[in-house]
Design a protein around this motif. Sequence first.
Motif, PDB file in Angstrom:
ATOM      1  N   ASP A 117       0.812  -1.214   0.000  1.00 54.98           N
ATOM      2  CA  ASP A 117       0.000   0.000   0.000  1.00 54.98           C
ATOM      3  C   ASP A 117       0.845   1.263   0.000  1.00 54.98           C
ATOM      4  OD1 ASP A 117      -2.453  -1.400   0.053  1.00 54.98           O
ATOM      5  OD2 ASP A 117      -2.288  -1.667   2.225  1.00 54.98           O
ATOM      6  N   LYS A 118       2.164   1.112  -0.046  1.00 56.68           N
ATOM      7  CA  LYS A 118       3.052   2.270   0.002  1.00 56.68           C
ATOM      8  C   LYS A 118       3.702   2.574  -1.346  1.00 56.68           C
ATOM      9  CE  LYS A 118       2.558   2.921   4.449  1.00 56.68           C
ATOM     10  NZ  LYS A 118       3.636   2.557   5.384  1.00 56.68           N
ATOM     11  N   VAL A 119       4.005   1.532  -2.113  1.00 55.77           N
ATOM     12  CA  VAL A 119       4.646   1.735  -3.407  1.00 55.77           C
ATOM     13  C   VAL A 119       3.646   2.380  -4.365  1.00 55.77           C
ATOM     14  CG1 VAL A 119       5.650   0.572  -5.418  1.00 55.77           C
ATOM     15  CG2 VAL A 119       6.269  -0.158  -3.107  1.00 55.77           C
ATOM     16  N   THR A 120       4.017   3.499  -4.943  1.00 58.25           N
ATOM     17  CA  THR A 120       3.114   4.213  -5.848  1.00 58.25           C
ATOM     18  C   THR A 120       3.507   4.047  -7.314  1.00 58.25           C
ATOM     19  OG1 THR A 120       4.411   6.246  -5.575  1.00 58.25           O
ATOM     20  CG2 THR A 120       2.531   5.925  -4.103  1.00 58.25           C
ATOM     21  N   THR A 121       4.729   3.558  -7.572  1.00 60.04           N
ATOM     22  CA  THR A 121       5.124   3.202  -8.936  1.00 60.04           C
ATOM     23  C   THR A 121       4.743   1.737  -9.145  1.00 60.04           C
ATOM     24  OG1 THR A 121       7.345   2.619  -8.175  1.00 60.04           O
ATOM     25  CG2 THR A 121       7.006   4.876  -8.951  1.00 60.04           C
ATOM     26  N   GLU A 122       5.300   1.097 -10.144  1.00 59.84           N
ATOM     27  CA  GLU A 122       4.978  -0.312 -10.387  1.00 59.84           C
ATOM     28  C   GLU A 122       5.641  -1.207  -9.335  1.00 59.84           C
ATOM     29  OE1 GLU A 122       5.116  -2.437 -14.417  1.00 59.84           O
ATOM     30  OE2 GLU A 122       6.956  -3.085 -13.397  1.00 59.84           O
ATOM     31  N   PHE A 123       4.844  -2.055  -8.720  1.00 61.90           N
ATOM     32  CA  PHE A 123       5.357  -3.029  -7.757  1.00 61.90           C
ATOM     33  C   PHE A 123       5.493  -4.361  -8.482  1.00 61.90           C
ATOM     34  CE2 PHE A 123       4.593  -5.046  -3.294  1.00 61.90           C
ATOM     35  CZ  PHE A 123       5.960  -5.164  -3.113  1.00 61.90           C
ATOM     36  N   ASN A 124       6.720  -4.866  -8.567  1.00 60.81           N
ATOM     37  CA  ASN A 124       7.019  -6.105  -9.288  1.00 60.81           C
ATOM     38  C   ASN A 124       7.467  -7.155  -8.283  1.00 60.81           C
ATOM     39  OD1 ASN A 124       7.822  -7.969 -11.361  1.00 60.81           O
ATOM     40  ND2 ASN A 124       9.916  -7.195 -11.208  1.00 60.81           N
ATOM     41  N   ILE A 125       6.757  -8.267  -8.224  1.00 60.73           N
ATOM     42  CA  ILE A 125       7.111  -9.340  -7.300  1.00 60.73           C
ATOM     43  C   ILE A 125       7.602 -10.542  -8.097  1.00 60.73           C
ATOM     44  CG2 ILE A 125       6.327 -10.864  -5.445  1.00 60.73           C
ATOM     45  CD1 ILE A 125       4.226  -8.829  -4.726  1.00 60.73           C
ATOM     46  N   GLU A 126       8.870 -10.888  -7.889  1.00 58.48           N
ATOM     47  CA  GLU A 126       9.469 -12.041  -8.558  1.00 58.48           C
ATOM     48  C   GLU A 126       9.335 -13.275  -7.675  1.00 58.48           C
ATOM     49  OE1 GLU A 126      13.185  -9.686 -10.754  1.00 58.48           O
ATOM     50  OE2 GLU A 126      13.554 -11.003  -9.043  1.00 58.48           O
ATOM     51  N   GLY A 127       9.376 -14.448  -8.310  1.00 59.02           N
ATOM     52  CA  GLY A 127       9.424 -15.654  -7.509  1.00 59.02           C
ATOM     53  C   GLY A 127       9.045 -16.900  -8.275  1.00 59.02           C
ATOM     54  N   TYR A 128       9.365 -18.033  -7.670  1.00 57.74           N
ATOM     55  CA  TYR A 128       8.934 -19.316  -8.204  1.00 57.74           C
ATOM     56  C   TYR A 128       7.463 -19.500  -7.841  1.00 57.74           C
ATOM     57  CZ  TYR A 128       8.576 -24.252  -9.253  1.00 57.74           C
ATOM     58  OH  TYR A 128       8.177 -25.441  -9.778  1.00 57.74           O
ATOM     59  N   PRO A 129       6.632 -19.887  -8.796  1.00 65.01           N
ATOM     60  CA  PRO A 129       5.184 -19.900  -8.556  1.00 65.01           C
ATOM     61  C   PRO A 129       4.679 -21.109  -7.765  1.00 65.01           C
ATOM     62  CG  PRO A 129       5.623 -20.591 -10.794  1.00 65.01           C
ATOM     63  CD  PRO A 129       6.954 -20.171 -10.208  1.00 65.01           C
ATOM     64  N   ASP A 130       5.174 -21.240  -6.523  1.00 65.45           N
ATOM     65  CA  ASP A 130       4.640 -22.267  -5.641  1.00 65.45           C
ATOM     66  C   ASP A 130       3.415 -21.705  -4.916  1.00 65.45           C
ATOM     67  OD1 ASP A 130       5.798 -20.461  -3.906  1.00 65.45           O
ATOM     68  OD2 ASP A 130       7.327 -21.825  -3.162  1.00 65.45           O
ATOM     69  N   ALA A 131       2.841 -22.485  -4.014  1.00 68.20           N
ATOM     70  CA  ALA A 131       1.605 -22.066  -3.331  1.00 68.20           C
ATOM     71  C   ALA A 131       1.822 -20.782  -2.544  1.00 68.20           C
ATOM     72  CB  ALA A 131       1.110 -23.182  -2.417  1.00 68.20           C
ATOM     73  N   ARG A 132       2.984 -20.659  -1.913  1.00 70.88           N
ATOM     74  CA  ARG A 132       3.296 -19.471  -1.119  1.00 70.88           C
ATOM     75  C   ARG A 132       3.337 -18.221  -1.994  1.00 70.88           C
ATOM     76  NH1 ARG A 132       7.835 -17.981  -1.759  1.00 70.88           N
ATOM     77  NH2 ARG A 132       8.788 -16.197  -0.739  1.00 70.88           N
ATOM     78  N   TYR A 133       4.002 -18.308  -3.133  1.00 68.32           N
ATOM     79  CA  TYR A 133       4.100 -17.174  -4.045  1.00 68.32           C
ATOM     80  C   TYR A 133       2.723 -16.789  -4.576  1.00 68.32           C
ATOM     81  CZ  TYR A 133       5.396 -14.418  -8.172  1.00 68.32           C
ATOM     82  OH  TYR A 133       5.501 -13.434  -9.119  1.00 68.32           O
ATOM     83  N   MET A 134       1.938 -17.772  -4.943  1.00 69.28           N
ATOM     84  CA  MET A 134       0.619 -17.480  -5.495  1.00 69.28           C
ATOM     85  C   MET A 134      -0.282 -16.816  -4.445  1.00 69.28           C
ATOM     86  SD  MET A 134       0.928 -18.251  -8.615  1.00 69.28           S
ATOM     87  CE  MET A 134      -0.770 -18.250  -9.207  1.00 69.28           C
ATOM     88  N   LYS A 135      -0.099 -17.184  -3.197  1.00 73.70           N
ATOM     89  CA  LYS A 135      -0.853 -16.545  -2.114  1.00 73.70           C
ATOM     90  C   LYS A 135      -0.479 -15.064  -2.027  1.00 73.70           C
ATOM     91  CE  LYS A 135      -1.735 -16.950   2.890  1.00 73.70           C
ATOM     92  NZ  LYS A 135      -1.157 -15.679   3.368  1.00 73.70           N
TER      93      LYS A 135
END
Length: 237
Positions: free
Chosen positions: A61-79
């Motif tokens: 809720d603080k980032v006002t530019t593009e927020f990019n989240i990288e990661g391996y798409p396991d259950a934790r990442y998808m959550k």
Amino acid sequence: MTRLSVNINKIATLRNARGGNNPDVVKTALDCERFGAEGITVHPRPDERHIRYADVMALKDKVTTEFNIEGYPDARYMKIIREVKPGQATLVPDAPDAITSNAGWDTLKHAALLKDIIAEIKSHGVRVSVFVDPQPRMVEGAARLGAHRVELYTEPYAHEYKVNRDIAIKPYVESARVAKEAGLGLNAGHDLDLENLRFLAQSIPSLDEVSIGHALICDALYYGLENTIQLYLKALK
């Protein structure tokens, strides 16, 4: 015009080494934006050795530019993606214990997995970028799976640049051409720095975004964070 997204993982690494909240990850992200960065990137790994789940929640809720989240798409990442709904989700094929990203997806071999993951992320209104090696068939594979963008893995470019930059850039120019023809946006990242960034951006006018963390934070130790971000923006523009 190529946008600069600053990866703040190394800020979290420094904080975690001592405990407490110095440096403050959220404040650093906001300062990066204030100094001209056009995006903030994080890669929350399962062991939380740098960016933590709590950091991602604090940033959302603080980032006002593009927020990019990288990661391996396991259950934790998808959550995380479901809860945060960032501007961009970048899918990387890292093993949980990987020190850093060291290869792109084989979008042919892992097509079934990626197709379902991409569809789910898109259903949350999030742009999907797939991390790939600079190989046209991998780019084409990502397009067939429904990705919005690909991110080209640039460590080979950074290594070869020191030997022969014209040879180093060739597979990236070709992959960029294929991406454009396939209707994909184009990102790049890994081992980009003030030495090799300008040539990459000049050689690939269709480059939408670069994500840079390690080299930028190292340069900031000498030049200061604000000045360093300006130097990287200058290299891109």
